[in-house]
Write an enzyme that holds these catalytic residues in place. Structure first.
Site, PDB file in Angstrom:
ATOM      1  CB  SER A  74     -13.767  -2.279  -0.567  1.00 31.07           C
ATOM      2  OG  SER A  74     -13.776  -2.988  -1.790  1.00 31.07           O
ATOM      3  CG  ASN A  75     -10.194  -1.777  -4.569  1.00 31.56           C
ATOM      4  OD1 ASN A  75     -10.836  -1.834  -5.612  1.00 31.56           O
ATOM      5  ND2 ASN A  75      -9.629  -2.861  -4.013  1.00 31.56           N
ATOM      6  CG  HIS A  76     -12.970   4.079  -5.635  1.00 32.59           C
ATOM      7  ND1 HIS A  76     -14.244   4.315  -5.185  1.00 32.59           N
ATOM      8  CD2 HIS A  76     -12.158   4.869  -4.907  1.00 32.59           C
ATOM      9  CE1 HIS A  76     -14.207   5.228  -4.229  1.00 32.59           C
ATOM     10  NE2 HIS A  76     -12.944   5.568  -4.034  1.00 32.59           N
TER      11      HIS A  76
END
Ligand code: CTP
Ligand code: CA
Length: 227
Positions: A33-35
């Site tokens: 995923s990502n932030h």
């Protein structure tokens, strides 16, 4: 006291907004995923609802409260987000893609936890490209809403964003320099430039909530010029 309602620039319009990251499972306990915090997309949903729109907010996994008067659809993976967007876009005037979509997903999702001793080496992960949600909607011949994308860039911001506007056949793109840690991904502030066929319009740095109201006004002017 008298509260001043914002101009109803999206009165009667149906608006679909994506927000947050998507998450791609590797096995039952792990993901890519990502932030992305989802703050910009949620702020846009709030601003669009205040401007009179009927808003569907399609959210990846984020820890944010649903804005007042907004219909929220929670999704996890990119394919789930695409399916939810396709459904919402069938009856929609404006689509704003604010989600930070995972560009790739694992080619296979293991049904059991991947074990490091099963002969797996450091290059065990095979990825495949995810579908492009905003480009899929913008490529429609029928039931095509006005389509607005975001572009998070760390260099050559205008150039890369203008390239995405054209390649994805968007009506407008909102370019965002994420090399500045004060702005963008996880922050409450943002500085963006609006790019469309008429050129570039840099907006002043602002709180995401203020910026969202400004963006809704600008988007409505271009999407529904007769109103
Ligand atoms: N987007 C999307 N579906 C994807 C990837 C991106 O809908 N699979 C949308 C984002 O929501 C955003 C726009 O496309 O509105 C641009 O996203 P960005 O990540 O900046 O562009 P990419 O085309 O993925 O290019 P790259 O990450 O390589 O810069
Ligand atoms: Ca991307």
């Amino acid at each position: 006291t008298r509260s001043i309602a914002p101009a109803q620039v999206l009165q009667g319009k149906k608006v679909t907004i994506t927000a947050g990251p998507t998450r791609e499972a590797l096995d039952p306990v792990r993901y890519l995923s990502n932030h992305s915090s989802g703050k910009m997309g949620f702020a846009l949903a709030t601003a669009a609802a205040r401007a009179g729109a009927e808003v569907t907010l399609i959210a990846g996994p984020v820890r944010l409260a649903t804005p007042a008067g907004v219909a929220r659809v929670d999704v996890i993976s990119t394919n789930d987000m695409l399916a939810a967007v396709e459904r919402a876009a069938d009856d929609c005037d404006l689509f704003i893609a604010a989600a930070a979509v995972a560009d790739f997903r694992p080619a296979v999702v293991a049904s059991q936890k991947i074990k490091k001793q099963d002969g797996n080496d450091s290059d065990v992960l095979r990825l495949v490209k995810n579908p492009d949600i905003v480009a899929t909607i913008a490529a429609r011949q029928v039931k095509r809403p006005f389509v607005v994308g975001f572009a998070a860039e760390t260099e050559k911001v205008s150039e890369h964003a203008a390239g995405k506007l054209q390649r994805k056949n968007l009506d407008m793109i909102i370019a965002n320099d994420v090399s500045d840690p004060q702005s963008g991904f996880n922050s409450d502030h943002n500085q963006v430039t609006i790019i469309d066929k008429n050129g570039e319009l840099p907006l002043p740095a602002a709180l995401k909530t203020e910026l969202a109201a400004e963006l809704v006004t600008r988007i409505a002017e271009r999407a529904f010029p007769a109103n």
